[in-house]
Design a protein around this motif. Sequence first.
Motif, PDB file in Angstrom:
ATOM      1  N   THR A  73     -18.477 -20.161  12.793  1.00 13.51           N
ATOM      2  CA  THR A  73     -17.958 -18.982  13.467  1.00 13.51           C
ATOM      3  C   THR A  73     -17.244 -18.064  12.477  1.00 13.51           C
ATOM      4  OG1 THR A  73     -15.925 -20.196  13.998  1.00 13.51           O
ATOM      5  CG2 THR A  73     -17.696 -20.226  15.633  1.00 13.51           C
ATOM      6  N   ILE A  74     -16.758 -16.911  12.952  1.00 10.99           N
ATOM      7  CA  ILE A  74     -16.008 -16.006  12.083  1.00 10.99           C
ATOM      8  C   ILE A  74     -14.662 -16.636  11.748  1.00 10.99           C
ATOM      9  CG2 ILE A  74     -17.178 -13.972  12.985  1.00 10.99           C
ATOM     10  CD1 ILE A  74     -14.628 -13.375  14.604  1.00 10.99           C
ATOM     11  N   PRO A  75     -14.020 -16.242  10.638  1.00 13.21           N
ATOM     12  CA  PRO A  75     -12.774 -16.894  10.214  1.00 13.21           C
ATOM     13  C   PRO A  75     -11.691 -16.965  11.282  1.00 13.21           C
ATOM     14  CG  PRO A  75     -13.620 -15.536   8.432  1.00 13.21           C
ATOM     15  CD  PRO A  75     -14.508 -15.281   9.622  1.00 13.21           C
ATOM     16  N   ASP A  76     -11.541 -15.911  12.073  1.00 11.79           N
ATOM     17  CA  ASP A  76     -10.501 -15.907  13.103  1.00 11.79           C
ATOM     18  C   ASP A  76     -10.683 -17.031  14.122  1.00 11.79           C
ATOM     19  OD1 ASP A  76      -9.039 -13.845  12.101  1.00 11.79           O
ATOM     20  OD2 ASP A  76      -9.776 -12.322  13.485  1.00 11.79           O
ATOM     21  N   ALA A  77     -11.910 -17.502  14.280  1.00 11.04           N
ATOM     22  CA  ALA A  77     -12.193 -18.534  15.282  1.00 11.04           C
ATOM     23  C   ALA A  77     -12.251 -19.937  14.697  1.00 11.04           C
ATOM     24  CB  ALA A  77     -13.514 -18.223  15.984  1.00 11.04           C
ATOM     25  N   TYR A  93     -16.956 -29.970  10.279  1.00 13.38           N
ATOM     26  CA  TYR A  93     -17.143 -29.376   8.958  1.00 13.38           C
ATOM     27  C   TYR A  93     -17.298 -27.875   9.181  1.00 13.38           C
ATOM     28  CZ  TYR A  93     -18.833 -28.330   4.281  1.00 13.38           C
ATOM     29  OH  TYR A  93     -18.955 -27.818   3.025  1.00 13.38           O
ATOM     30  N   GLY A  94     -16.475 -27.072   8.493  1.00 14.37           N
ATOM     31  CA  GLY A  94     -16.483 -25.643   8.763  1.00 14.37           C
ATOM     32  C   GLY A  94     -16.708 -24.799   7.530  1.00 14.37           C
ATOM     33  N   GLU A  95     -17.174 -23.592   7.768  1.00 12.71           N
ATOM     34  CA  GLU A  95     -17.261 -22.612   6.695  1.00 12.71           C
ATOM     35  C   GLU A  95     -15.853 -22.235   6.256  1.00 12.71           C
ATOM     36  OE1 GLU A  95     -18.527 -20.673   4.419  1.00 12.71           O
ATOM     37  OE2 GLU A  95     -20.402 -21.782   4.436  1.00 12.71           O
ATOM     38  N   LYS A  96     -15.783 -21.644   5.075  1.00 11.12           N
ATOM     39  CA  LYS A  96     -14.479 -21.252   4.556  1.00 11.12           C
ATOM     40  C   LYS A  96     -14.055 -19.911   5.162  1.00 11.12           C
ATOM     41  CE  LYS A  96     -16.918 -18.332   1.998  1.00 11.12           C
ATOM     42  NZ  LYS A  96     -16.933 -16.895   2.319  1.00 11.12           N
ATOM     43  N   PRO A  97     -12.708 -19.700   5.234  1.00 11.32           N
ATOM     44  CA  PRO A  97     -11.641 -20.667   4.979  1.00 11.32           C
ATOM     45  C   PRO A  97     -11.493 -21.633   6.145  1.00 11.32           C
ATOM     46  CG  PRO A  97     -10.689 -18.598   5.714  1.00 11.32           C
ATOM     47  CD  PRO A  97     -12.179 -18.366   5.598  1.00 11.32           C
ATOM     48  N   LEU A  98     -10.783 -22.723   5.910  1.00 12.57           N
ATOM     49  CA  LEU A  98     -10.614 -23.741   6.950  1.00 12.57           C
ATOM     50  C   LEU A  98     -10.003 -23.143   8.208  1.00 12.57           C
ATOM     51  CD1 LEU A  98     -10.792 -26.765   7.661  1.00 12.57           C
ATOM     52  CD2 LEU A  98      -8.496 -27.036   6.681  1.00 12.57           C
ATOM     53  N   PHE A 175     -10.025 -14.126   0.564  1.00 15.82           N
ATOM     54  CA  PHE A 175     -10.388 -15.165   1.528  1.00 15.82           C
ATOM     55  C   PHE A 175     -11.900 -15.362   1.621  1.00 15.82           C
ATOM     56  CE2 PHE A 175      -6.052 -14.977   2.529  1.00 15.82           C
ATOM     57  CZ  PHE A 175      -5.725 -16.053   3.334  1.00 15.82           C
ATOM     58  N   ASP A 176     -12.681 -14.314   1.289  1.00 18.88           N
ATOM     59  CA  ASP A 176     -14.129 -14.456   1.348  1.00 18.88           C
ATOM     60  C   ASP A 176     -14.671 -15.160   0.109  1.00 18.88           C
ATOM     61  OD1 ASP A 176     -16.819 -14.056   2.265  1.00 18.88           O
ATOM     62  OD2 ASP A 176     -16.970 -12.419   0.815  1.00 18.88           O
ATOM     63  N   MET A 177     -14.307 -14.690  -1.075  1.00 16.80           N
ATOM     64  CA  MET A 177     -14.861 -15.241  -2.313  1.00 16.80           C
ATOM     65  C   MET A 177     -13.909 -16.192  -3.033  1.00 16.80           C
ATOM     66  SD  MET A 177     -17.845 -14.057  -2.199  1.00 16.80           S
ATOM     67  CE  MET A 177     -18.385 -14.707  -3.775  1.00 16.80           C
ATOM     68  N   GLY A 178     -12.619 -16.041  -2.789  1.00 17.64           N
ATOM     69  CA  GLY A 178     -11.646 -16.892  -3.460  1.00 17.64           C
ATOM     70  C   GLY A 178     -11.894 -18.379  -3.323  1.00 17.64           C
ATOM     71  N   PRO A 179     -12.298 -18.870  -2.129  1.00 18.72           N
ATOM     72  CA  PRO A 179     -12.502 -20.322  -2.010  1.00 18.72           C
ATOM     73  C   PRO A 179     -13.494 -20.893  -3.013  1.00 18.72           C
ATOM     74  CG  PRO A 179     -12.364 -19.344   0.164  1.00 18.72           C
ATOM     75  CD  PRO A 179     -12.376 -18.196  -0.815  1.00 18.72           C
ATOM     76  N   TYR A 180     -14.567 -20.150  -3.358  1.00 18.66           N
ATOM     77  CA  TYR A 180     -15.535 -20.648  -4.337  1.00 18.66           C
ATOM     78  C   TYR A 180     -14.868 -20.850  -5.694  1.00 18.66           C
ATOM     79  CZ  TYR A 180     -18.975 -18.978  -0.919  1.00 18.66           C
ATOM     80  OH  TYR A 180     -19.699 -18.759   0.216  1.00 18.66           O
ATOM     81  N   TYR A 181     -14.083 -19.869  -6.089  1.00 19.52           N
ATOM     82  CA  TYR A 181     -13.483 -19.886  -7.422  1.00 19.52           C
ATOM     83  C   TYR A 181     -12.280 -20.813  -7.488  1.00 19.52           C
ATOM     84  CZ  TYR A 181     -16.539 -16.026  -8.672  1.00 19.52           C
ATOM     85  OH  TYR A 181     -17.652 -15.268  -8.937  1.00 19.52           O
ATOM     86  N   LEU A 182     -11.416 -20.766  -6.481  1.00 16.57           N
ATOM     87  CA  LEU A 182     -10.230 -21.615  -6.509  1.00 16.57           C
ATOM     88  C   LEU A 182     -10.599 -23.085  -6.346  1.00 16.57           C
ATOM     89  CD1 LEU A 182      -7.641 -19.499  -4.491  1.00 16.57           C
ATOM     90  CD2 LEU A 182      -8.178 -19.451  -6.928  1.00 16.57           C
ATOM     91  N   SER A 183     -11.581 -23.383  -5.496  1.00 17.94           N
ATOM     92  CA  SER A 183     -12.035 -24.772  -5.380  1.00 17.94           C
ATOM     93  C   SER A 183     -12.583 -25.263  -6.712  1.00 17.94           C
ATOM     94  CB  SER A 183     -13.115 -24.893  -4.295  1.00 17.94           C
ATOM     95  OG  SER A 183     -12.607 -24.560  -3.026  1.00 17.94           O
ATOM     96  N   SER A 184     -13.333 -24.403  -7.393  1.00 16.12           N
ATOM     97  CA  SER A 184     -13.876 -24.774  -8.703  1.00 16.12           C
ATOM     98  C   SER A 184     -12.761 -25.020  -9.704  1.00 16.12           C
ATOM     99  CB  SER A 184     -14.801 -23.665  -9.217  1.00 16.12           C
ATOM    100  OG  SER A 184     -15.899 -23.490  -8.358  1.00 16.12           O
ATOM    101  N   ALA A 318      -9.611 -28.012   1.259  1.00 18.17           N
ATOM    102  CA  ALA A 318      -9.722 -26.694   1.875  1.00 18.17           C
ATOM    103  C   ALA A 318      -8.347 -26.151   2.247  1.00 18.17           C
ATOM    104  CB  ALA A 318     -10.624 -26.766   3.105  1.00 18.17           C
ATOM    105  N   LEU A 319      -7.455 -27.018   2.748  1.00 20.36           N
ATOM    106  CA  LEU A 319      -6.087 -26.607   3.050  1.00 20.36           C
ATOM    107  C   LEU A 319      -5.357 -26.182   1.781  1.00 20.36           C
ATOM    108  CD1 LEU A 319      -3.487 -26.383   4.762  1.00 20.36           C
ATOM    109  CD2 LEU A 319      -3.176 -28.858   4.422  1.00 20.36           C
TER     110      LEU A 319
END
Length: 361
Positions: A73-77, A93-98, A175-184, A318-319
């Motif tokens: 779903t969209i991030p707000d949901a 299991y959810g899309e980012k962000p958690l 919040f859209d692209m940061g998770p890829y880079y910060l997780s890495s 993810a948190l």
Amino acid sequence: MGSRHGIGVIGLGVISERYLATLGDVSRVRIAAVADLIPSRAEAVARRVDGCRALAVSELLEDPAVETVLNLTIPDAHADVALAALRHGKNVYGEKPLASTVAEARAVLAAAGDAAVGGAPDTVLGTGVQTARAAVDSGMIGRPLSAVATWISPGHEAWHPQPDFYYRAGGGPLFDMGPYYLSSLVHLLGPIVAVQGASSRPRPTRRIASGPRAGEEIAVEVDTHVTGVLEHLGGALSTVVFSFDGSATVAAPIEVHGETGTLQVPDPNQFDGTVHLRRPGESAWAALEPSAGYAGAERGIGLLDLIDGGGRASGALALHVLDAMESLLRSASTGRRVPLLTTAEPGPLVPLTEQERWRDS
């Protein structure tokens, strides 16, 4: 659990096709049900996926054939759907962000009980980031000292027909692209202990460039250029830039600098890609052969890893990444260094020998 693990997908937007393609090729799981706010989307998927049913969200959550909910779903949901699934005893299991906020994400993990919770991105489990991590872990560049991560684009309204949510809470380039880079960066350099940030919002509106709404202006409710410094537990510092306010960049997606060498890490929004190494005194970059990671992986590998008990794309990670992003914005608004209140380990390195296990062909 039955012989084939039942997955229920909630949210059938653009990214869902990539998950469906991956999971459809794995014999130990099946798409048991799908749901979307637009019923025709769910009906279309159910017609082409064997054994799949189009259900209302409430029906999917109650369905005993669904063991794990894939939350697209969209991030707000994200938080509401995850909490509802957990109340029904489903793994999530959810899309980012958690979730949109750290408080919501904490509530999700607190509600998990015996259920498993994981979250994107799972691109960090591909051969690109995992090979780089193996190089760092083996001492190939000596003690890691710093990293630079850069992502710059004109904004998703240039290509996405419904880009509104990218400019609302839970969106923006961070919040859209940061998770890829910060997780890495967590995989490469370890947990983040504190951040310092700055951000801006140069334009109050954006104009949609494609689709039926082309030409329509939408409001910008989030900062669209975010930069900051991350302090990692081992002492390394990462400098990051995420922006919807540039045309392009020639900077490497991620560079990791150590005492005896530098790594160029491929795009963390992709699973594969070549890692390059350069040591002091050398005039050229040397390509490294893949040495770790799921080869040829696609969206959904993190979900399969979760089902198999690997948990490398965990809810805790993810948190932690969400905490880092929220803290960057808090630092940007206050001008102060912000210590993180969470931590997470990235899980074990993915051995290259596991590359075929996820396909279970």
